[in-house]
Design an enzyme around this catalytic site. Sequence first.
Site, PDB file in Angstrom:
ATOM      1  N   ASP A  13      46.933  51.700  43.238  1.00  7.75           N
ATOM      2  CA  ASP A  13      45.746  52.065  42.456  1.00  7.75           C
ATOM      3  C   ASP A  13      46.020  52.162  40.960  1.00  7.75           C
ATOM      4  O   ASP A  13      45.367  52.922  40.244  1.00  7.75           O
ATOM      5  CB  ASP A  13      45.146  53.408  42.935  1.00  7.75           C
ATOM      6  N   LYS A  16      45.929  47.187  38.881  1.00  4.90           N
ATOM      7  CA  LYS A  16      46.472  45.816  38.888  1.00  4.90           C
ATOM      8  C   LYS A  16      45.369  44.770  38.856  1.00  4.90           C
ATOM      9  O   LYS A  16      45.515  43.714  38.246  1.00  4.90           O
ATOM     10  CB  LYS A  16      47.312  45.578  40.160  1.00  4.90           C
ATOM     11  N   GLY A  40      42.317  47.694  47.437  1.00  8.89           N
ATOM     12  CA  GLY A  40      40.944  47.602  46.953  1.00  8.89           C
ATOM     13  C   GLY A  40      40.983  47.601  45.453  1.00  8.89           C
ATOM     14  O   GLY A  40      41.738  48.368  44.864  1.00  8.89           O
ATOM     15  N   HIS A  41      40.266  46.701  44.831  1.00 12.15           N
ATOM     16  CA  HIS A  41      40.196  46.797  43.382  1.00 12.15           C
ATOM     17  C   HIS A  41      38.790  46.519  42.885  1.00 12.15           C
ATOM     18  O   HIS A  41      38.011  45.819  43.513  1.00 12.15           O
ATOM     19  CB  HIS A  41      41.242  45.937  42.675  1.00 12.15           C
ATOM     20  N   GLN A 223      49.047  47.529  46.551  1.00 17.14           N
ATOM     21  CA  GLN A 223      49.746  48.815  46.658  1.00 17.14           C
ATOM     22  C   GLN A 223      50.762  48.963  45.502  1.00 17.14           C
ATOM     23  O   GLN A 223      50.550  48.379  44.461  1.00 17.14           O
ATOM     24  CB  GLN A 223      50.438  48.986  48.034  1.00 17.14           C
TER      25      GLN A 223
HETATM   26  P1  IMP Z   1      48.440  51.670  55.313  1.00 13.77           P
HETATM   27  O1  IMP Z   1      48.847  50.673  54.288  1.00 13.77           O
HETATM   28  O2  IMP Z   1      46.975  51.647  55.630  1.00 13.77           O
HETATM   29  O3  IMP Z   1      49.291  51.603  56.545  1.00 13.77           O
HETATM   30  O4  IMP Z   1      48.697  53.135  54.691  1.00 13.77           O
HETATM   31  C1  IMP Z   1      50.025  53.601  54.394  1.00 13.77           C
HETATM   32  C2  IMP Z   1      50.032  54.411  53.112  1.00 13.77           C
HETATM   33  O5  IMP Z   1      49.796  53.559  52.002  1.00 13.77           O
HETATM   34  C3  IMP Z   1      48.964  55.498  53.028  1.00 13.77           C
HETATM   35  O6  IMP Z   1      49.478  56.585  52.301  1.00 13.77           O
HETATM   36  C4  IMP Z   1      47.860  54.828  52.224  1.00 13.77           C
HETATM   37  O7  IMP Z   1      47.041  55.774  51.570  1.00 13.77           O
HETATM   38  C5  IMP Z   1      48.681  54.016  51.259  1.00 13.77           C
HETATM   39  N1  IMP Z   1      47.976  52.840  50.746  1.00 13.77           N
HETATM   40  C6  IMP Z   1      47.734  51.681  51.379  1.00 13.77           C
HETATM   41  N2  IMP Z   1      47.085  50.823  50.596  1.00 13.77           N
HETATM   42  C7  IMP Z   1      46.911  51.450  49.423  1.00 13.77           C
HETATM   43  C8  IMP Z   1      46.325  51.057  48.173  1.00 13.77           C
HETATM   44  O8  IMP Z   1      45.836  49.953  47.981  1.00 13.77           O
HETATM   45  N3  IMP Z   1      46.364  51.999  47.196  1.00 13.77           N
HETATM   46  C9  IMP Z   1      46.920  53.213  47.358  1.00 13.77           C
HETATM   47  N4  IMP Z   1      47.484  53.613  48.496  1.00 13.77           N
HETATM   48  C10 IMP Z   1      47.482  52.742  49.514  1.00 13.77           C
END
Ligand code: IMP
Length: 434
Positions: A13, A16, A40-41, A223
Amino acid sequence: MPGLAIVGAQWGDEGKGKITDLMAEQAGVVVRFQGGNNAGHTIVRGDEVYKFHLIPSGILYPGKLCLIGNGVVLDPKVLADEIEGLKRRDVDTSGLRVSANAHLIMPYHMLLDQAGEARLGDLRIGTTKRGIGPCYADKAARLGIRVQDLLDEKILKQKIYAAMEPKRLMLRPFEKEPELDLHAMTEDYRTFGHRLEPYITDTSRLVWDALDDDRLVIFEGAQGTLLDIDNGTYPFVTSSNPVAGAACVGAGVGPRDINDVWGVTKAYVTRVGAGPLPTELDDEIGAHLGRVGGEVGTTTGRPRRCGWLDLVALRYAARINSLNGLAVTKLDVLTGIDPLRVAVRYSGPEGATFDSFPYHQSIMHKARGEYVELPGWHEDISGVRRVADLPQNARAYLEYISEFVGVPIVLVGVGPGRDQVIWSESTRPLQAVA
Ligand code: IMP
């Protein structure tokens, strides 16, 4: 250039999407290399706000080649819906391509993600529940279903059967779910296959062609570094590698194809989900950052945890990614906070201090930032477009970061708008080329 990786230098977040979108104007190709619709952006164009989860930034430039690389895990329904949404708003999606080797998120991946989190209870990761972890697990177990499988009904059905068989026990609580019926699932995914077929191709080849023609290729990370499954705060991480090295694997190129690596960092930190955050602010300043920064997850709508900028983690991210440029976003959010603090080391259990990022989970969980205070500024900086026009204390804040981390700052964000950016002298010429 021509290979530029843009990666998250914190916990995701960082903004990017906006940076990639700005650079995409002059790129031949933008390719996403990992993650899925857990990302998500938001991109703001005038009065229009666009939210993407899978489609690479850059799609708003008509005909721009925007690739979903082999390292991505893809929910075909989400992608089909995003394409539909863009078409409804008259956005040209003709430049979109999807790797035939990308893995598909299946209905059982989402159910297993939710069930896994429920089972963990207080120990849960706080995943986005989009099926990311179970999908990557199947990929590693060689039970994954790939985009190319959508185009052959017999293979698709066989593979879904083979993937579901070993999960039978885990899926028992869901056996009445209609979406888990083998025939119905095959049918649904065949329909997605028909809708996505015009976009499916060998995306690596498109990247090679662009690189061979000396066109700029942007490798867009999702991420952030501290969520990397190998180098992040495991197990509170995502299931892929958001670091720059993974751009090679997830887009199908070699390390020498990436010339520049920019790390995107907010001027403070945020994190969604559970896991260590040594500079977290559980007070009015933290709440203020969340409020002014609009810190709510694009994908899940969850409020983000906020804290002071963590330079220990940022220096670690610089090393892991070989950063040669830092993009600092949301500097404007810090306006009015005086004094500011940045963490320059951690204190850990039993009075220990850590100048560098600790590898051990137990230490990371107890680590707290030790700070240096820097004077804040009160002037509105949202209209500033040149470093020289920033208040002296804002310049000093940026200089401190850059010096501590050992990486030059290539641009600074001072607001959500596309034009609310200060380019450094070294990146400005690139703008002029556009
Ligand atoms: P997952 O990727 O859904 O398996 O989540 C694993 C961890 O990564 C969790 O703490 C999510 O909140 C975090 N996470 C996954 N995608 C994002 C993102 O795009 N931004 C921020 N945190 C993320």
